[in-house]
Every structure is written in C-alpha cells, then in structure tokens.
Write a protein that holds these residues in place. Structure first.
Motif, PDB file in Angstrom:
ATOM      1  N   PRO A 275     136.367  32.279 -40.732  1.00  0.00           N
ATOM      2  CA  PRO A 275     135.027  31.472 -40.510  1.00  0.00           C
ATOM      3  C   PRO A 275     133.995  32.220 -39.607  1.00  0.00           C
ATOM      4  O   PRO A 275     133.284  31.660 -40.411  1.00  0.00           O
ATOM      5  N   ASP A 276     134.376  33.382 -39.363  1.00  0.00           N
ATOM      6  CA  ASP A 276     132.774  33.609 -38.514  1.00  0.00           C
ATOM      7  C   ASP A 276     132.652  35.166 -38.832  1.00  0.00           C
ATOM      8  O   ASP A 276     131.094  35.548 -38.965  1.00  0.00           O
ATOM      9  N   GLU A 277     133.251  34.950 -40.447  1.00  0.00           N
ATOM     10  CA  GLU A 277     132.404  36.140 -41.506  1.00  0.00           C
ATOM     11  C   GLU A 277     132.774  37.943 -40.251  1.00  0.00           C
ATOM     12  O   GLU A 277     131.841  39.012 -40.557  1.00  0.00           O
ATOM     13  N   THR A 278     133.313  38.137 -39.987  1.00  0.00           N
ATOM     14  CA  THR A 278     133.947  39.087 -38.917  1.00  0.00           C
ATOM     15  C   THR A 278     134.831  39.596 -39.281  1.00  0.00           C
ATOM     16  O   THR A 278     135.996  38.631 -40.320  1.00  0.00           O
ATOM     17  N   VAL A 279     135.860  40.895 -39.392  1.00  0.00           N
ATOM     18  CA  VAL A 279     136.864  41.124 -39.555  1.00  0.00           C
ATOM     19  C   VAL A 279     138.434  40.218 -38.576  1.00  0.00           C
ATOM     20  O   VAL A 279     137.958  40.397 -37.260  1.00  0.00           O
ATOM     21  N   LEU A 280     138.992  40.560 -38.852  1.00  0.00           N
ATOM     22  CA  LEU A 280     140.129  39.967 -38.306  1.00  0.00           C
ATOM     23  C   LEU A 280     141.470  40.394 -38.425  1.00  0.00           C
ATOM     24  O   LEU A 280     141.812  40.761 -39.494  1.00  0.00           O
ATOM     25  N   ILE A 281     141.736  41.559 -37.305  1.00  0.00           N
ATOM     26  CA  ILE A 281     142.858  42.535 -37.523  1.00  0.00           C
ATOM     27  C   ILE A 281     144.398  42.247 -36.389  1.00  0.00           C
ATOM     28  O   ILE A 281     143.391  41.384 -35.112  1.00  0.00           O
ATOM     29  N   THR A 282     145.116  41.668 -37.130  1.00  0.00           N
ATOM     30  CA  THR A 282     146.302  42.054 -36.543  1.00  0.00           C
ATOM     31  C   THR A 282     146.990  43.349 -36.635  1.00  0.00           C
ATOM     32  O   THR A 282     147.510  43.632 -37.693  1.00  0.00           O
ATOM     33  N   THR A 283     148.179  42.990 -35.150  1.00  0.00           N
ATOM     34  CA  THR A 283     148.931  44.127 -35.193  1.00  0.00           C
ATOM     35  C   THR A 283     150.304  44.288 -35.102  1.00  0.00           C
ATOM     36  O   THR A 283     150.411  42.546 -34.779  1.00  0.00           O
ATOM     37  N   GLU A 284     151.025  45.199 -35.342  1.00  0.00           N
ATOM     38  CA  GLU A 284     152.232  44.333 -35.550  1.00  0.00           C
ATOM     39  C   GLU A 284     153.589  43.277 -34.185  1.00  0.00           C
ATOM     40  O   GLU A 284     153.772  42.853 -34.215  1.00  0.00           O
ATOM     41  N   ASP A 285     152.452  43.763 -32.941  1.00  0.00           N
ATOM     42  CA  ASP A 285     153.344  43.122 -31.769  1.00  0.00           C
ATOM     43  C   ASP A 285     152.658  41.258 -32.316  1.00  0.00           C
ATOM     44  O   ASP A 285     152.691  41.477 -30.836  1.00  0.00           O
ATOM     45  N   GLY A 286     151.666  41.319 -32.699  1.00  0.00           N
ATOM     46  CA  GLY A 286     151.374  39.980 -32.294  1.00  0.00           C
ATOM     47  C   GLY A 286     149.525  40.010 -31.705  1.00  0.00           C
ATOM     48  O   GLY A 286     149.375  39.158 -31.762  1.00  0.00           O
ATOM     49  N   SER A 287     149.015  40.551 -31.813  1.00  0.00           N
ATOM     50  CA  SER A 287     147.558  41.319 -30.926  1.00  0.00           C
ATOM     51  C   SER A 287     146.749  41.001 -32.276  1.00  0.00           C
ATOM     52  O   SER A 287     146.776  41.484 -32.924  1.00  0.00           O
ATOM     53  N   ARG A 288     145.528  39.729 -31.774  1.00  0.00           N
ATOM     54  CA  ARG A 288     144.524  39.782 -32.638  1.00  0.00           C
ATOM     55  C   ARG A 288     143.075  40.603 -32.318  1.00  0.00           C
ATOM     56  O   ARG A 288     142.930  40.052 -30.872  1.00  0.00           O
ATOM     57  N   TYR A 289     142.272  41.146 -33.028  1.00  0.00           N
ATOM     58  CA  TYR A 289     140.811  41.363 -32.647  1.00  0.00           C
ATOM     59  C   TYR A 289     139.955  41.584 -33.963  1.00  0.00           C
ATOM     60  O   TYR A 289     140.453  41.296 -34.869  1.00  0.00           O
ATOM     61  N   GLY A 290     138.652  40.775 -33.195  1.00  0.00           N
ATOM     62  CA  GLY A 290     137.409  40.683 -34.173  1.00  0.00           C
ATOM     63  C   GLY A 290     136.793  41.699 -33.927  1.00  0.00           C
ATOM     64  O   GLY A 290     136.634  42.792 -33.247  1.00  0.00           O
ATOM     65  N   ALA A 291     135.662  42.031 -35.156  1.00  0.00           N
ATOM     66  CA  ALA A 291     134.959  43.268 -35.414  1.00  0.00           C
ATOM     67  C   ALA A 291     133.824  43.038 -36.174  1.00  0.00           C
ATOM     68  O   ALA A 291     134.382  42.036 -36.926  1.00  0.00           O
ATOM     69  N   ASP A 292     132.760  43.219 -36.122  1.00  0.00           N
ATOM     70  CA  ASP A 292     131.866  43.770 -37.055  1.00  0.00           C
ATOM     71  C   ASP A 292     131.864  44.756 -38.444  1.00  0.00           C
ATOM     72  O   ASP A 292     132.126  44.403 -39.512  1.00  0.00           O
ATOM     73  N   HIS A 293     132.998  45.879 -37.809  1.00  0.00           N
ATOM     74  CA  HIS A 293     133.393  46.773 -38.693  1.00  0.00           C
ATOM     75  C   HIS A 293     135.107  46.965 -38.369  1.00  0.00           C
ATOM     76  O   HIS A 293     135.382  47.312 -37.070  1.00  0.00           O
ATOM     77  N   VAL A 294     135.327  48.217 -39.455  1.00  0.00           N
ATOM     78  CA  VAL A 294     136.463  48.630 -38.986  1.00  0.00           C
ATOM     79  C   VAL A 294     136.521  49.507 -40.314  1.00  0.00           C
ATOM     80  O   VAL A 294     136.058  49.968 -41.266  1.00  0.00           O
TER      81      VAL A 294
END
Length: 508
Positions: A275-294
């Motif tokens: 929705p906000d045109e950022t990158v969404l990273i999900t890890t196996e333990d369910g954690s989620r991180y938003g970022a502008d770049h990966v």
C-alpha cells in the motif's frame, strides 16, 4: 494558511500549527536523507554493505541474520591450541584485493602461508612420491592449458578441452617422452580433483571451456594466512571499524550487534504492490519489517532453494535465469587434531594420486567415501593439526557420516599415502557441512555450461529490482554477484560496497 483563517485562530494555535508543519517537514527530510534499509545476511557482503552505508550517514539499518553469528562463510573456529577456518581460509593475492588492502596496513596480521613455502607434493597410492621435477613439468603444462586463449573459442566443456589438449601435448612434445601412460592418467585425475576443489564444481565436464564471466586473479601471493588470534573473521572488524586502531575509510565504528537481529530467516520479500510502496519483509518466526530498500546477500545456494517463494511478485526473468544458470558447489574440510606434531617428513601440501587397482579396492570398502578427499594440508600455527580437503558429490554425502567413521577414513588414507610415517593419536576432529546447512547449501559459486546456454552471469544476478520510479528497492550482493572475483571474500566485500554505493548515489 489564508489571512481570514489566521484571524480566526488564537496566537497559540497559530504557533502550534507552524510547529507541526516544521516537525512534519523535518520528518520528511529525515526519511529522504536516512532511508530505512534492511540487509539480509550478516556475511562479508552484508557487513561490508552495512558498514559503507553507516559510515556515510545512512544509519537507519537493520541486518536480518538467520544464524546466531556474524560472518557467513567466514567461520573462524577455536580448535586445538588455536583456531582453524571452516570456511574462507587464505587471502588470495595482493593487488586488486580489498581484503589485502584493508588488512595489510596492520603489521603482522597477514603472513605467507606454510603451503606457499614449498611446492605441493604428489604421492601415489603405493606411497611413492612423484619426482619433484616431473611434477613441476606436468603442473606447468596443466596451468598453461587452463590459461590458454584457445579455451575462448572451444565449443564444449572445460573437461573436453583440457583432456584433448593434455593428451595431445604428451604425445607430441618430446619434453614429456619420459612420462608413462599410467602416471599421465593419474596426474589427469589429480588435476581434475585440484580444479574441482579450486572452483567447487563436481566435474569439469559441467563447465564451459569458454566462459563469459572470467575470474581475475589478483597479482601476488595467492596463499596468505591470517596471523591474528581471530583469523579471517578479523576482516569483519576491519571493514566495520571495530578493529583496534582501525585506519582509513573505516574509522567510524559500526555497532554491528546492535544493528543485527539474529535467528531471522527471511521467508518473503514483498517488493512491489504494498500500500505505501515500501518493501515488506517477513521472517519465518512471523516478524515483519518495512523498508525503503533491501540488500539481499544470502548465498546463491539459498536463492536456488528458495527464490520461487522468497519474492513477491516473482523475480524478473533476468534474475531467475542467473539463479538457475550460475553454478554453486561444495568444498568441505576435515580437521584432525593429533596429540603429537605432524611428522616432519609429511609435506605441507599433499595431493593424492591413485592406482586404478587401489582405487577399485577402496570403492569396495567401508572407506569408499574417502575418494572425495583430494588433498591434505598442514595448518598455519597448528603443528598438531592436519586438514583434509573434500570435493564433489562424495564430499557432500560424507557430511552425513559420523565423526568416528570420518576419523577412521582419514586414518585409512594416511596409512596408504604416508605408510612409513607415524602419526599421534587422534584427539578430536572438526568438519564443515556446507551443503546440508540450509543457511548456505554449498560453499561458493562458479560457472557451468548452463550459465553459457542461458547467456547469464553475475551481472544478471546483481540486477536490482526497481519501483515505478525506476529506483532500486531490492539489491543483490554476495560473491556470486561479482563478475571477476566470484568465489572469494574480497569479491563478496566488493559486492557489498557496490550495492551500498548504489544507494548512496541515489541519495546523493
């Protein structure tokens, strides 16, 4: 704000409104100047990227590391009276090698390895050594074939090219008239093993003679050992500015442990359509991180196993073909600690040459897996430790064996190739298992016939994923993305710097 609206507002509200506008503008500027950057993997490439960014003012960084340690395929481990390197071991070359450039300014940190002091010795399964002069002639010829410009126009595998050239030279060059057919065949098998260990492929018949990507060997000593108590892992402290007395461009210490979240295996990177045109990273333990770049720095082996589910939407064809086409193989090590020094008459480097009859006996025995062992090395600063180097499919299968079986197999080989020497009792063994480790799935990359058929290479793997503004949102680093220095730590560090500089340029 219009004049009429200003007249209706109290002075306090006017001041508050302006303060809110200023705060919003400062936040917006900060988001532009200090974007959220996530780095996947805390190996050499990840540490290099994080350090270059942090030291240039981009401090809003999070490193997601799937293991509990820094270093990746740099794995310095306590063993015996010192340390051994389960992964990267030697600094290869001086000129054009960022590892050497960064570490050589510290007196005594690097030294020429003991394996560079003497030429490697070829020992046959009879226990007899190939005469040094004969071994040198054959070795020189083999290197000439490998480095021949004729490779560039040969339409076939490296194995086909080398084999044809090898037998032709033996038959037509009078300088090799004294080489018997049996020794010639043994040397050919040995050199194949040598090349397999050098480039981590199972067979040189899987590799194209003509390669689009060509490894460029830095000039100078190719066998430089680490003299410090922390071994190769010292380079991580130097790059990040945490080595005592760090000099040069890495003077600002980077708090790697504070930036790193451990036990975070990245299961998905949604790089488009959020929705906000950022990158969404999900890890196996369910954690989620938003970022502008990966910046993704995981091994090519991990990408091969997971790329179909790791990225949403799916990767562009150029990246998929690179992941599929580039080769990723395994080289493993077994370290043996004896209760006495290695016998003086045992050379620093020993390559194993088998008589066909002896090899047939081995293949029918409980030690058949030891055919994967191509070389024995002495270890710098560890007189009681011997290292066995394993290649190919057999070496991968050996990862599943018990330590006792592994120990007995190594001792069996020593009884064959060093039958007149007396070794001490085995106190301990330590070995790598790069293929069965889901965080790596191999050791390092190389090029295959599939690479050439798909017309792909490191530069294709390094192609960033971009947003609607054509700005890079997912970037790729790691030794496999380096076109001229793949397989190496210096190639990994260069790639981390490369992608960090790509983002720094974007925000310049």
């Amino acid at each position: 704000m219009t004049d009429n609206l200003a007249k209706k507002m109290s002075p306090a509200l006017i001041v508050l409104s302006f303060c809110m506008l200023i705060i919003a503008k400062v936040v917006a500027i900060d988001e532009v100047e200090n974007p959220r950057i996530i780095i996947v993997g805390a190996g050499a490439a990840g540490v290099a990227a994080a350090s270059r960014l942090y030291q240039n003012g981009k401090t809003n960084i999070t490193i997601l590391e799937a293991s509990q340690r820094l270093g990746g395929r740099i794995r310095t481990t306590p063993f015996g009276s010192g340390i051994v390197e389960l992964g990267a071991q030697w600094c290869h070359g001086e000129q054009g090698n960022v590892v050497y450039q960064l570490a050589s300014v510290y007196p005594g940190l690097l030294k020429s390895s003991i394996i560079a002091d003497d030429d490697a010795v070829l020992i046959r399964s009879s226990g007899a050594r190939v005469p040094e002069e004969v071994a040198e002639r054959l070795q020189a010829m083999a290197e000439e074939i490998i480095e021949s410009e004729e490779r560039d126009t040969f339409d076939g595998s490296l194995g086909e090219f080398f084999t044809q050239q090898y037998w032709q030279r033996l038959q037509t060059d009078s300088a090799f008239s004294d080489i018997g057919l049996e020794l010639a065949g043994q040397f050919l098998d040995y050199y194949h093993n040598f090349e397999r260990g050098y480039t981590a492929y199972d067979s040189w018949f899987e590799v194209a003679a003509s390669e689009s990507d060509g490894y460029v060997e830095p000039a100078g000593n190719q066998d430089i050992a680490w003299n410090g108590k922390n071994g190769y892992s010292t380079i991580l402290d130097i790059v990040s500015g945490n080595y005592p007395g760090t000099v040069g461009t890495t003077a600002l210490p980077v708090p790697l442990d504070k930036l790193t979240a451990y036990s975070k295996f990245v299961s998905n990177i949604q790089w488009n359509g959020t929705p906000d045109e950022t990158v969404l990273i999900t890890t196996e333990d369910g954690s989620r991180y938003g970022a502008d770049h990966v910046i993704v720095t995981v091994s090519l082996g991990v990408l091969k196993e997971n790329y179909r589910t790791m990225f949403t939407p799916v990767l562009p064809t150029v990246n998929q073909q690179a992941i599929t086409g580039l080769y990723f193989g395994t080289v493993n090590k077994i370290f043996i600690l004896f209760d006495a020094p290695i016998p003086e008459d045992f050379p620093n480097t020993v390559h194993l040459l088998w008589f066909k009859s002896d090899l047939q006996v081995l293949r029918l025995s409980q030690h058949a897996w030891t055919e994967a062992i191509s070389t024995f090395f002495r270890i710098d600063n560890q007189p009681n430790v011997l290292m066995a180097w394993m290649n190919g499919a057999e070496g991968r299968k050996a990862e599943l064996l018990s330590d006792d079986v592994t120990r007995d197999g190594v001792l069996h080989l020593l009884a064959i190739f060093a039958k007149n020497l007396r070794f001490g009792n085995v106190e301990r063994i330590l070995r790598s298992k790069w293929s069965s480790d889901r965080l790596f799935r191999g050791s390092y990359s190389s090029r295959s016939i599939a690479t050439e058929h798909l017309n792909t290479g490191a530069q294709n793997l390094a192609t960033p994923l971009v947003n609607a503004k054509n700005e890079p949102v997912v970037l790729f680093a790691g030794e496999a993305t380096n076109r001229v220095h793949y397989t190496t730590v210096h190639g990994a560090i260069d790639s981390g710097f490369r992608e960090a500089d790509r983002l720094l340029q974007l925000y310049k």
